[in-house]
Design a protein around this motif. Structure first.
Motif, PDB file in Angstrom:
ATOM      1  N   MET B 171       0.771  -1.011   0.061  1.00  9.64           N
ATOM      2  CA  MET B 171       0.108   0.187  -0.050  1.00  9.64           C
ATOM      3  C   MET B 171       0.736   1.262  -0.094  1.00  9.64           C
ATOM      4  N   THR B 172       0.619   2.142  -0.905  1.00 12.57           N
ATOM      5  CA  THR B 172       1.503   3.160  -0.796  1.00 12.57           C
ATOM      6  C   THR B 172       0.948   4.583  -0.496  1.00 12.57           C
ATOM      7  N   SER B 173       1.564   5.330   0.062  1.00 15.36           N
ATOM      8  CA  SER B 173       1.022   6.564   0.670  1.00 15.36           C
ATOM      9  C   SER B 173       2.240   7.587   0.999  1.00 15.36           C
ATOM     10  N   LEU B 236      -1.733  -4.085  -5.129  1.00 17.85           N
ATOM     11  CA  LEU B 236      -1.324  -2.891  -4.692  1.00 17.85           C
ATOM     12  C   LEU B 236      -2.391  -2.073  -4.503  1.00 17.85           C
ATOM     13  N   ALA B 237      -2.165  -1.057  -4.017  1.00 19.29           N
ATOM     14  CA  ALA B 237      -3.089  -0.203  -3.511  1.00 19.29           C
ATOM     15  C   ALA B 237      -2.531   1.509  -3.393  1.00 19.29           C
ATOM     16  N   ASN B 238      -3.121   2.467  -3.879  1.00 21.61           N
ATOM     17  CA  ASN B 238      -2.470   3.655  -3.713  1.00 21.61           C
ATOM     18  C   ASN B 238      -3.540   4.684  -2.858  1.00 21.61           C
ATOM     19  N   PHE B 242      -0.196  11.378  -4.554  1.00 17.79           N
ATOM     20  CA  PHE B 242       0.667  11.288  -5.951  1.00 17.79           C
ATOM     21  C   PHE B 242       0.359  10.115  -6.639  1.00 17.79           C
ATOM     22  N   GLY B 243       0.655  10.110  -7.801  1.00 14.71           N
ATOM     23  CA  GLY B 243       0.736   8.943  -8.870  1.00 14.71           C
ATOM     24  C   GLY B 243       1.681   8.041  -8.380  1.00 14.71           C
ATOM     25  N   ARG B 280      -6.401   0.136  -7.326  1.00 17.76           N
ATOM     26  CA  ARG B 280      -6.004  -1.068  -6.837  1.00 17.76           C
ATOM     27  C   ARG B 280      -5.717  -2.091  -8.064  1.00 17.76           C
ATOM     28  N   TYR B 281      -4.584  -2.665  -7.880  1.00 17.68           N
ATOM     29  CA  TYR B 281      -4.306  -3.628  -9.168  1.00 17.68           C
ATOM     30  C   TYR B 281      -3.688  -5.189  -8.293  1.00 17.68           C
TER      31      TYR B 281
END
Lengths: 297, 397
Positions: B171-173, B236-238, B242-243, B280-281
């Motif tokens: 998970m991105t942040s 994957l989840a953002n 930001f991209g 999410r992917y």
């Protein structure tokens, strides 16, 4: 024998003629010529916090509106378009991917005739000194449909009021440092988006709804749907994404997307940019790109 | 007649109570009393967040919630944040309006209150949950986590989907520490308006699973270890603003298989994947050789598209999947990889061979008198033999 052949043949010919006539009738009754005028007018954008920001738009009459008109066509329609430049400087006109650039001197006009043979969503804009004039507001949407389902239209965009002032005053800006403060759908922000019947998605459970989106801003937006997944029916940037069923849709600058939603339940659910900076307006939450879909039983 | 009605009623109640059996998850919303969360460089910052236990310190992301498709779930939120109200938005689950966690369209949970969200776990996939009260602030403050729905067969991506050997979730942040100062994060909760003035957003920290830089080498955080011919599912989840652009080494043979909880109509083989906020992917990684490398994650500004930061996640593919590992010691298939005929010992069962997309290719029986399968007509690649008891992988050369 010859008579019989002639008779059979004449029956065949008459069926063929009838068929061709039917097809002709079908197309001639659907395809029409749409007359549209666009007036380039410089004025201002009234923001959600009542600031007036220098702005330029195409208008469908000589009276200024801060929202560019949505030109709505059916497949096969011919668009007869006059573009009048009422500004005091030269502008260009282009339908992205469709027409060629035409220059329009101040107080002059141009005429275009375009037949739209494929469905989708197209951007008309002023490409001169790109992205300056597009950024300042001169970019709208042409929608080409092949259905009569309820349809909704979003021209999404962001704005930095200081930059608009700088650019109107003839100064330059550093596009690499773009930092917008206002985020709009059809030139308005939350809570005013729900007051725009073209933008606010409404329908009933089981309806087939279409949402036509163009991003005429400079930022990438990531629109998130609560309550429902939608299907990508058209994407000008990623044709391979057609058919994807998602709840969050990235829309890149100068990209157009068509989404289909078939609501399976009633309710009022937000649709908003999930770059949560963009749901603010001049740093005030939630005055940005935020609206709701309203589905009744 | 009355007896009959009673019997029907009794069985009806039993059936209904079984059908309505509910998985209950407790979750707490809290706020740090000061800057006590330590970032990778030693800087302390203040968080709001979710924890699964009352006394557990807040971490980002919050606890990962895992359910099985079809589960009836009660997610019980106890707000111990001392000030602000909170909600849980079940991002992507398409729940009804009341359980969607948007305060002005349903309800919010005040300090020292407990409320429940109810939903039925939908399509298997990767989802998010986050607070939707003043979402720009509360999400940035740390009130988010990943939510995973698994199919009944936990080694498949979805029923009849891809089979995998192991999985990772990233998970991105980002964090802008200005937003985490006491005056912003701990501003008194105003019940009369949802409007809130917030600072400009200029993050200094960029995360994968709340960690960055050297911390990503920890396999418990993000680093991937695998064997050649293993299939790794990457979720994957953002949740940042930001991209993200992920770049996979080509040896990983990355395949993008689903997004936002739905299979893609066409699997996409690509070494690059952009994930925008809220998306999410799911990606399948299928290394066939041993190697050491990194997966890079670019964090790009959505207004300028300039890259603000890059995080590198170590990747180590070492060793090969052996037959015994997947079969158990009593059953053997050979040779593996196979060219023409696949032989078995100690194996007598009906079988189905399917490809990595779950498509059935060959069906039959293996017995002591018929202990081989002709696979010569299969294309090169990874396949699975499914029986009632197990799924086994083999490679066709």
């Amino acid at each position: 024998m010859v008579c019989l052949w002639k008779l059979r043949n004449s029956q065949l010919v008459s069926k063929l003629v009838l068929g061709i006539f039917f097809i002709f009738l079908t197309f001639t009754t659907v395809a029409t010529t749409v007359n549209q005028s666009l007036y380039i007018i410089a004025d201002s954008l009234l923001t959600v916090d009542s600031a007036k920001v220098p702005y330029l738009t195409f208008n469908d009459s000589p009276t200024y509106s801060q929202s560019n008109p949505i030109i709505n066509l059916m497949v096969g329609d011919t668009l007869d378009l006059w573009v009048y430049n009422t500004d005091n400087s030269t502008h260009d006109f282009l339908i992205k991917g469709i027409s060629v650039v035409q220059s329009i001197p101040a107080n002059d006009s141009v005429f275009l005739q375009v037949i739209f043979s494929t469905t989708g969503s197209y951007i008309y804009y002023d490409p001169s000194d790109f992205p300056k004039n597009t950024y300042l507001g001169l970019a709208g949407m042409i929608v080409v449909r092949n259905h009569n389902h309820a349809s909704f239209y979003w021209n999404i965009k962001e704005h930095n009021s200081d930059w608009n002032t700088q650019l109107f005053n003839g100064n330059t800006v550093n596009w690499n440092q773009y930092d917008p403060k206002y985020f709009t759908i059809n030139s308005v922000s939350n809570p005013n988006i729900n007051g725009d019947t073209l933008a606010r998605v409404t329908g009933k459970v089981g309806d087939t709804l279409y949402l036509y989106i163009t991003n005429t801003g400079l930022s990438i937006h990531s629109m998130h749907f609560h309550g429902y997944h939608a299907t990508i029916k058209y994407s000008s940037k990623n044709a391979t994404h057609v058919g994807r069923e998602k709840d969050t849709f990235p829309i890149y600058p100068m990209e157009t997307v068509v989404l289909q939603i078939v609501p399976d339940k009633e309710g009022e659910f937000p649709i908003h940019d999930h770059n949560l900076v963009a749901v603010m307006g001049n740093n005030i939450y939630p005055n940005g790109m935020f609206t709701t879909i309203l589905i009744t039983p | 007649m009355r007896k009959l009605l009673f019997i029907f009623g009794f069985f009806g109640m039993v059936i209904s109570s079984v059908a309505q059996q509910m998985t209950t998850t407790n979750i707490f919303s809290k706020m740090d009393m000061g800057p006590q969360h330590v970032l990778w460089d030693g800087t302390n910052t203040m968080l709001m967040g979710f924890t699964s236990l009352m006394m557990t310190p807040i971490d980002i992301p919050g606890p990962t919630l895992v359910y099985t498709e079809g589960d009836s779930v009660e997610l019980k939120l106890r707000n111990m944040s001392q000030s602000a109200s909170h909600t849980i938005h079940l991002h992507g689950l398409d729940v009804d309006q009341w359980n969607d966690g948007v305060p002005h369209l349903s309800f919010e949970v005040g300090h020292n209150e407990t409320e429940s969200y109810y939903f039925k776990a939908p399509h298997p996939g990767t989802y998010l949950y986050h607070c939707h009260v003043t979402s720009s602030l509360h999400v940035q403050a740390g009130m988010y986590g990943m939510l995973i729905i698994k199919p009944q067969n936990a080694n498949e991506t979805w029923d009849g989907g891809f089979t995998f050997d192991k999985e990772y979730a990233w998970m991105t942040s980002e964090i802008d520490t200005i937003w985490h100062t006491d005056s912003i994060i701990n501003a008194p909760h105003d019940t009369t308006t949802i409007m809130r003035i917030l600072p400009d957003y200029n993050p200094q920290y960029f995360f994968v699973n709340g960690r960055a830089e050297y911390q990503l080498s920890d396999t418990n955080v993000a680093a991937i270890t695998s064997k050649a011919n293993e299939i790794v599912l990457l979720r994957l989840a953002n949740i940042g603003y930001f991209g993200n652009r992920l770049i996979f080494p080509t040896q990983l043979n990355a395949k993008i298989i689903s997004s936002d909880g739905r299979p893609l109509p066409n699997v996409e083989s690509s070494d690059t994947l952009e994930i925008l906020p809220g998306e999410r992917y799911q990606v399948l990684l299928q290394p066939t050789i041993e190697f050491t490398d990194s997966i890079s994650v670019d964090y790009f500004n959505l207004n300028t598209q300039n890259i603000a930061n890059i995080q590198m996640i170590p990747l180590n593919v070492s060793g090969f999947v052996s037959v015994d590992e997947v079969f158990g010691s009593q059953v053997t298939i050979y040779p593996n990889p196979v060219k023409d005929k696949l032989f078995f010992s100690n194996f007598t069962e009906k079988f189905t061979i399917h490809d990595v997309r779950g498509k059935s290719i060959i069906q039959g029986n293996v017995s002591s008198t018929n202990s081989s399968i002709d696979v010569s007509k299969l294309s090169k690649g990874i396949y699975f033999i499914k029986t009632n008891k197990r799924t086994t992988k083999f490679i066709k050369n």
